[in-house]
Scaffold this motif. Structure first.
Motif, PDB file in Angstrom:
ATOM      1  N   GLY A  82     -54.302  -2.585 -33.399  1.00 19.81           N
ATOM      2  CA  GLY A  82     -53.315  -1.590 -33.781  1.00 19.81           C
ATOM      3  C   GLY A  82     -52.695  -0.836 -32.626  1.00 19.81           C
ATOM      4  O   GLY A  82     -51.784  -0.015 -32.836  1.00 19.81           O
ATOM      5  N   ASN A  83     -53.154  -1.076 -31.402  1.00 19.70           N
ATOM      6  CA  ASN A  83     -52.538  -0.428 -30.242  1.00 19.70           C
ATOM      7  C   ASN A  83     -51.089  -0.899 -30.107  1.00 19.70           C
ATOM      8  O   ASN A  83     -50.783  -2.056 -30.402  1.00 19.70           O
ATOM      9  CB  ASN A  83     -53.304  -0.763 -28.964  1.00 19.70           C
ATOM     10  N   VAL A  84     -50.211  -0.029 -29.642  1.00 20.83           N
ATOM     11  CA  VAL A  84     -48.791  -0.378 -29.602  1.00 20.83           C
ATOM     12  C   VAL A  84     -48.227  -0.281 -28.186  1.00 20.83           C
ATOM     13  O   VAL A  84     -48.727   0.460 -27.340  1.00 20.83           O
ATOM     14  CB  VAL A  84     -47.965   0.519 -30.546  1.00 20.83           C
ATOM     15  N   ALA A  85     -47.174  -1.055 -27.956  1.00 23.14           N
ATOM     16  CA  ALA A  85     -46.421  -1.011 -26.698  1.00 23.14           C
ATOM     17  C   ALA A  85     -44.942  -1.116 -27.032  1.00 23.14           C
ATOM     18  O   ALA A  85     -44.550  -1.718 -28.042  1.00 23.14           O
ATOM     19  CB  ALA A  85     -46.845  -2.152 -25.777  1.00 23.14           C
ATOM     20  N   ALA A  86     -44.114  -0.543 -26.176  1.00 23.31           N
ATOM     21  CA  ALA A  86     -42.669  -0.570 -26.394  1.00 23.31           C
ATOM     22  C   ALA A  86     -42.118  -1.964 -26.152  1.00 23.31           C
ATOM     23  O   ALA A  86     -42.495  -2.637 -25.188  1.00 23.31           O
ATOM     24  CB  ALA A  86     -41.984   0.431 -25.471  1.00 23.31           C
ATOM     25  N   CYS A 118     -53.625  -3.703 -24.648  1.00 19.80           N
ATOM     26  CA  CYS A 118     -53.998  -4.742 -25.612  1.00 19.80           C
ATOM     27  C   CYS A 118     -55.054  -5.653 -25.001  1.00 19.80           C
ATOM     28  O   CYS A 118     -54.734  -6.633 -24.325  1.00 19.80           O
ATOM     29  CB  CYS A 118     -52.748  -5.548 -25.988  1.00 19.80           C
ATOM     30  N   PRO A 119     -56.346  -5.357 -25.209  1.00 23.65           N
ATOM     31  CA  PRO A 119     -57.406  -6.204 -24.656  1.00 23.65           C
ATOM     32  C   PRO A 119     -57.424  -7.582 -25.311  1.00 23.65           C
ATOM     33  O   PRO A 119     -56.783  -7.786 -26.348  1.00 23.65           O
ATOM     34  CB  PRO A 119     -58.676  -5.413 -24.979  1.00 23.65           C
ATOM     35  N   ALA A 120     -58.135  -8.494 -24.710  1.00 20.39           N
ATOM     36  CA  ALA A 120     -58.187  -9.862 -25.224  1.00 20.39           C
ATOM     37  C   ALA A 120     -58.768  -9.925 -26.629  1.00 20.39           C
ATOM     38  O   ALA A 120     -58.474 -10.845 -27.399  1.00 20.39           O
ATOM     39  CB  ALA A 120     -58.985 -10.752 -24.277  1.00 20.39           C
ATOM     40  N   SER A 121     -59.578  -8.964 -26.994  1.00 18.40           N
ATOM     41  CA  SER A 121     -60.099  -8.861 -28.359  1.00 18.40           C
ATOM     42  C   SER A 121     -60.201  -7.389 -28.719  1.00 18.40           C
ATOM     43  O   SER A 121     -60.489  -6.548 -27.869  1.00 18.40           O
ATOM     44  CB  SER A 121     -61.466  -9.540 -28.485  1.00 18.40           C
ATOM     45  N   ALA A 157     -51.641  -6.956 -31.909  1.00 18.11           N
ATOM     46  CA  ALA A 157     -51.858  -8.229 -32.594  1.00 18.11           C
ATOM     47  C   ALA A 157     -50.614  -9.115 -32.550  1.00 18.11           C
ATOM     48  O   ALA A 157     -50.715 -10.345 -32.653  1.00 18.11           O
ATOM     49  CB  ALA A 157     -52.261  -7.973 -34.043  1.00 18.11           C
ATOM     50  N   SER A 158     -49.447  -8.505 -32.372  1.00 21.84           N
ATOM     51  CA  SER A 158     -48.201  -9.258 -32.358  1.00 21.84           C
ATOM     52  C   SER A 158     -47.857  -9.821 -30.983  1.00 21.84           C
ATOM     53  O   SER A 158     -47.056 -10.752 -30.884  1.00 21.84           O
ATOM     54  CB  SER A 158     -47.040  -8.371 -32.840  1.00 21.84           C
ATOM     55  N   PHE A 159     -48.432  -9.258 -29.910  1.00 24.03           N
ATOM     56  CA  PHE A 159     -48.064  -9.753 -28.580  1.00 24.03           C
ATOM     57  C   PHE A 159     -49.263 -10.171 -27.732  1.00 24.03           C
ATOM     58  O   PHE A 159     -49.105 -10.533 -26.567  1.00 24.03           O
ATOM     59  CB  PHE A 159     -47.219  -8.717 -27.825  1.00 24.03           C
ATOM     60  N   ARG A 160     -50.467 -10.192 -28.305  1.00 26.19           N
ATOM     61  CA  ARG A 160     -51.639 -10.596 -27.534  1.00 26.19           C
ATOM     62  C   ARG A 160     -51.485 -12.013 -26.984  1.00 26.19           C
ATOM     63  O   ARG A 160     -51.760 -12.283 -25.801  1.00 26.19           O
ATOM     64  CB  ARG A 160     -52.906 -10.494 -28.383  1.00 26.19           C
ATOM     65  N   GLY A 161     -51.065 -12.942 -27.829  1.00 26.38           N
ATOM     66  CA  GLY A 161     -50.898 -14.316 -27.380  1.00 26.38           C
ATOM     67  C   GLY A 161     -49.897 -14.442 -26.247  1.00 26.38           C
ATOM     68  O   GLY A 161     -50.050 -15.282 -25.358  1.00 26.38           O
TER      69      GLY A 161
END
Length: 345
Positions: free
Chosen positions: A257-261, A250-253, A219-223
């Motif tokens: 809660g999925n995370v990435a480094a 991180c899908p478009a919707s 949710a923090s890096f989708r945009g």
């Protein structure tokens, strides 16, 4: 040290830690070793617990060593807690307070909810401190010491931590929502928030370097990965592969809660690879990439390039900036909490 709950005794762990530190130092800085001395704080001191709890820092270090061995993410969790604490009312442990019938804590603020972890680890460290020195070491000091140890245990620099903070007896959800920088914030807004805390542009660039460890939620890096990544990255083969992997995570919707480094090269090593990713245009968070790519970021871009090419410069400034941030204290009278989640009764 009798009475520690950690499964590894302090002396036993030193051999393991030494080997780990030698490996990480070799990987990141060759023979470099940074020991940065504390600044001259006005209200805090290095020997505050020298008589009342002389083993306080050793207690914190022992628990942090075990926690980081269990899961390296614990280091990033503590660093983030300390940062989010200091940006609201000063470094006063207010971030640790749970909601009660008479107090609304800061954990549900927009930049804290679903983002902060590590509260159980804080409880564990506090329990050990209370068993050694009841009612002596504040939760705010616990966080400041643990954040230093978290950095060191992942290969980062050491610095002396001034102590003597008091724990807040109140919180401010409103300030938490307003003062903590957001992942998609522009550079001017970030600089403004730091300057309001008495922190410089140099402090901003150095402290954001803590993102060399830790994870960010989708949710923090989708945009960023669906509307900004291509604008800054050269999108060579490595960047194309990174973007594809991030979009799988991180899908478009959905999948918030999925995370990435935030540092995809060495996510569990405190080094300067984070800045190298910004120079390449591959920063995960929009706010991070702004430090290098913003049209108004002349000073910040130069600092990013400096830290990307000079890990020693980054380590030295990070240490100084952490002490400076840690010296932001709550002017209101506080206490030493017996439990970090609740004010004393």
């Amino acid at each position: 040290m009798a009475g520690f709950s950690c499964s590894l005794q302090y002396d036993q762990y030193q051999t393991i830690l030494l080997g780990l530190m030698m490996m990480m130092t070799a990987l990141s800085l060759g023979s470099f070793s940074c020991v940065c001395r504390a600044q001259d704080p006005s209200q805090l001191s290095l020997d505050y617990y020298s008589k009342t709890c002389p083993d306080a820092q050793k207690v914190v270090r022992t628990e942090m060593e075990c926690a980081v061995k269990e899961n390296p993410r614990n280091a990033a969790a503590i660093l983030r807690l300390h940062f989010h604490d200091c940006f609201v009312q000063g470094c006063d442990g207010s971030i640790l307070l749970d909601d009660t019938a008479t107090l609304k804590g800061e954990k549900t603020a927009s930049q804290n909810a679903n983002s902060l972890i590590g509260f159980d680890l804080v409880d564990r460290i506090k329990n050990q401190l209370e068993s050694q020195c009841p009612g002596t070491v504040s939760c705010a000091d616990l966080l400041a010491i643990a954040a230093r140890d978290a950095t060191l245990l992942l290969g980062g620099p050491y610095w002396d931590v001034p102590v003597g903070r008091k724990d807040a007896k109140s919180t401010s959800l409103e300030l938490a929502d307003a003062d903590i920088p957001t992942p998609d914030q522009g550079l001017i807004a970030q600089m403004t928030k730091f300057l309001e805390k008495g922190l410089s542009v140099t402090d901003l660039v150095a402290l954001v370097g803590a993102h060399t460890v830790g994870m960010a939620r989708c949710a923090s890096f989708r945009g960023r990965i669906y509307g900004g990544f291509e604008l800054t990255s050269g999108l060579g083969p490595a960047s194309e592969a990174l973007l594809g992997k991030l979009r799988e995570t991180c899908p478009a919707s959905g999948g918030d809660g999925n995370v990435a480094a935030m540092d995809y090269v060495t996510p569990y090593l405190f080094d300067n690879a984070f800045y190298e990713s910004l120079v390449a245009g591959d920063g995960l968070l929009g706010s991070d990439q702004e430090l290098y790519s913003s049209l108004v970021g002349f000073e910040t871009a130069d600092l990013v390039k400096t830290y990307a090419s000079d890990a020693i410069a980054f380590f030295e400034q990070f240490s100084e900036s952490m002490v400076k941030m840690g010296n932001i204290t709550n002017p209101e009278a506080g206490e030493v909490r017996k439990m970090c989640r609740f004010v004393n009764t």
